[in-house]
Design a protein around this motif. Structure first.
Motif, short mmCIF file in Angstrom:
data_model
loop_
_atom_site.label_atom_id
_atom_site.label_comp_id
_atom_site.label_asym_id
_atom_site.label_seq_id
_atom_site.Cartn_x
_atom_site.Cartn_y
_atom_site.Cartn_z
N UNK A 185 39.59 88.68 15.28
CA UNK A 185 39.50 87.28 16.40
C UNK A 185 38.15 86.78 16.42
N UNK A 186 37.92 85.53 16.02
CA UNK A 186 36.50 85.01 16.20
C UNK A 186 36.50 84.21 17.54
N UNK A 187 35.56 84.53 18.25
CA UNK A 187 35.56 83.64 19.69
C UNK A 187 33.96 83.13 19.91
N UNK A 188 34.06 81.98 20.60
CA UNK A 188 32.82 81.66 21.04
C UNK A 188 32.83 80.63 22.21
N UNK A 189 31.69 80.39 22.80
CA UNK A 189 31.86 79.34 24.02
C UNK A 189 31.29 77.92 23.47
N UNK A 190 30.91 78.12 22.21
CA UNK A 190 30.65 76.81 21.38
C UNK A 190 31.61 76.16 20.45
N UNK A 191 32.28 75.16 20.91
CA UNK A 191 33.47 74.66 20.34
C UNK A 191 33.05 74.15 19.09
N UNK A 192 31.90 73.66 18.55
CA UNK A 192 31.31 73.37 17.50
C UNK A 192 31.22 74.57 16.30
N UNK A 193 30.97 75.70 16.98
CA UNK A 193 30.96 77.06 16.06
C UNK A 193 32.42 77.40 15.69
N UNK A 224 34.82 74.94 15.21
CA UNK A 224 35.15 74.11 14.31
C UNK A 224 34.53 74.18 12.94
N UNK A 225 33.36 74.64 13.00
CA UNK A 225 32.84 75.11 11.68
C UNK A 225 33.49 76.32 10.89
N UNK A 226 33.79 77.28 11.99
CA UNK A 226 34.60 78.44 11.28
C UNK A 226 35.91 77.74 10.51
N UNK A 227 36.34 77.26 11.23
CA UNK A 227 37.67 76.55 10.66
C UNK A 227 37.61 75.83 9.25
N UNK A 228 36.58 74.98 9.33
CA UNK A 228 36.30 74.33 8.15
C UNK A 228 35.92 75.09 6.70
N UNK A 229 35.56 76.36 7.21
CA UNK A 229 35.22 77.50 6.29
C UNK A 229 36.52 77.94 5.67
N UNK A 230 37.32 78.42 6.73
CA UNK A 230 38.43 79.09 6.56
C UNK A 230 39.66 79.06 7.48
N UNK A 231 40.64 78.14 7.04
CA UNK A 231 41.79 77.75 7.97
C UNK A 231 42.79 78.64 8.54
N UNK A 232 42.58 79.82 7.99
CA UNK A 232 43.50 81.03 8.43
C UNK A 232 42.86 81.87 9.38
N UNK A 233 41.62 81.55 9.63
CA UNK A 233 41.09 82.39 10.64
C UNK A 233 41.67 82.21 12.15
N UNK A 234 41.87 83.40 12.97
CA UNK A 234 42.23 83.65 14.10
C UNK A 234 41.03 83.29 15.25
N UNK A 235 41.10 81.79 15.77
CA UNK A 235 39.88 81.45 16.66
C UNK A 235 40.46 81.37 17.89
N UNK A 236 39.43 81.84 19.04
CA UNK A 236 39.67 81.77 20.30
C UNK A 236 38.45 81.03 20.92
N UNK A 237 38.64 80.26 22.09
CA UNK A 237 37.65 79.73 22.86
C UNK A 237 37.50 80.17 24.07
N UNK A 238 36.22 80.64 24.55
CA UNK A 238 35.76 81.28 25.42
C UNK A 238 35.35 80.21 26.84
N UNK A 239 35.63 80.34 27.85
CA UNK A 239 35.38 79.19 28.94
C UNK A 239 35.41 79.95 30.28
N UNK A 240 34.47 79.53 30.94
CA UNK A 240 34.17 80.05 32.47
C UNK A 240 34.92 78.82 33.36
N UNK A 241 35.39 77.71 32.71
CA UNK A 241 36.08 76.77 33.63
C UNK A 241 37.44 76.39 33.12
N UNK A 242 38.62 76.08 33.91
CA UNK A 242 39.94 75.69 33.40
C UNK A 242 39.62 74.60 32.23
#
Length: 237
Positions: free
Chosen positions: A141-149, A151-169
């Protein structure tokens, strides 16, 4: 399915956070791990939560301002009691040091790219290049608070397991997840969302909160004491 328990930075209740000793203990006794990646000045991916080394080492300054050889001169400390050094002297680990601990294990890895304050140029490709040299029996699992990060991971490899970190809903999170090709949300305890979405919650160190999240059936929780959390989950049947 049972809630997966992630050791948050290893097991800080027992070993210094993000230490190889803590990760080795988790590899033998745990089921999942979470840790954060930064880049040094010479673009070496290293494991630490903070952007600065002040809290968890005997040094001071930003990781991004040190070459790795200079960073090796410092050692990890117990930030609860800066006078107490628990176990052997350990340096700040590189990403490949930690990946070696979990290579060919059943441990679920969650690698957080720590780009919410410094958007390290090229960190996505560097991390992926490092990960590909190891073998894991469960998708990383690759996660980040930075949605641009993400997006860039997905652009490199569309098969990645991506998760968005958030302090707010997250507003309109089904469309948000679809738009950014996300597999999961990683909200704080206070930002748990309803609906049919994979959620892994941080950081769960309170038993009452743990019980509520287990009742809710979240996909995962991050905790500083995975041994206690796993025991609590398993005792519930």
């Amino acid at each position: 399915m049972a809630t997966t328990v992630f050791g948050h930075r290893g097991i800080p209740e027992k070993y210094i956070e993000n230490s190889i000793s803590g990760f080795k203990y988790l590899a033998e006794h745990g089921e999942a791990v979470e840790f954060d990646v930064h880049l040094t000045k010479d673009l070496i991916p290293v494991i630490m939560h903070d952007e600065k080394i002040d809290r968890t080492t005997n040094g001071s300054g930003y990781i991004k301002d040190f070459n790795y050889e200079a960073l090796k001169s410092f050692h990890l400390i117990n930030d609860v009691n800066r006078e107490q050094q628990v176990g052997k002297i350990e340096s700040i680990p590189k990403l490949d040091d930690v990946l070696s601990v979990f290579n060919d294990t059943q441990i679920q890895l969650n690698i957080e790219l720590k780009t919410d304050n410094f958007d390290y140029l090229g960190i996505e490709q560097i991390v992926l290049n490092t990960v590909q040299h190891f073998h894991f029996n469960r998708p990383v699992i690759f996660s980040s608070f930075n949605i641009n990060t993400l997006d860039r991971l997905y652009a490199i490899d569309q098969s990645l397991n991506l998760a968005y970190l958030s302090e707010q809903p997250v507003n309109d999170f089904p469309h948000f997840m679809q738009d950014h090709h996300l597999n999961a949300l990683h909200p704080s305890v206070e930002s748990l969302q309803g609906g049919n979405v994979v959620q892994r919650i941080w950081t769960v160190n309170d038993d009452n909160v743990l019980d509520k999240l287990l009742d809710f059936g979240v996909a995962g929780i991050f905790t500083d004491n995975f041994v206690h959390a796993i025991k609590t989950r398993n005792c519930r049947g």
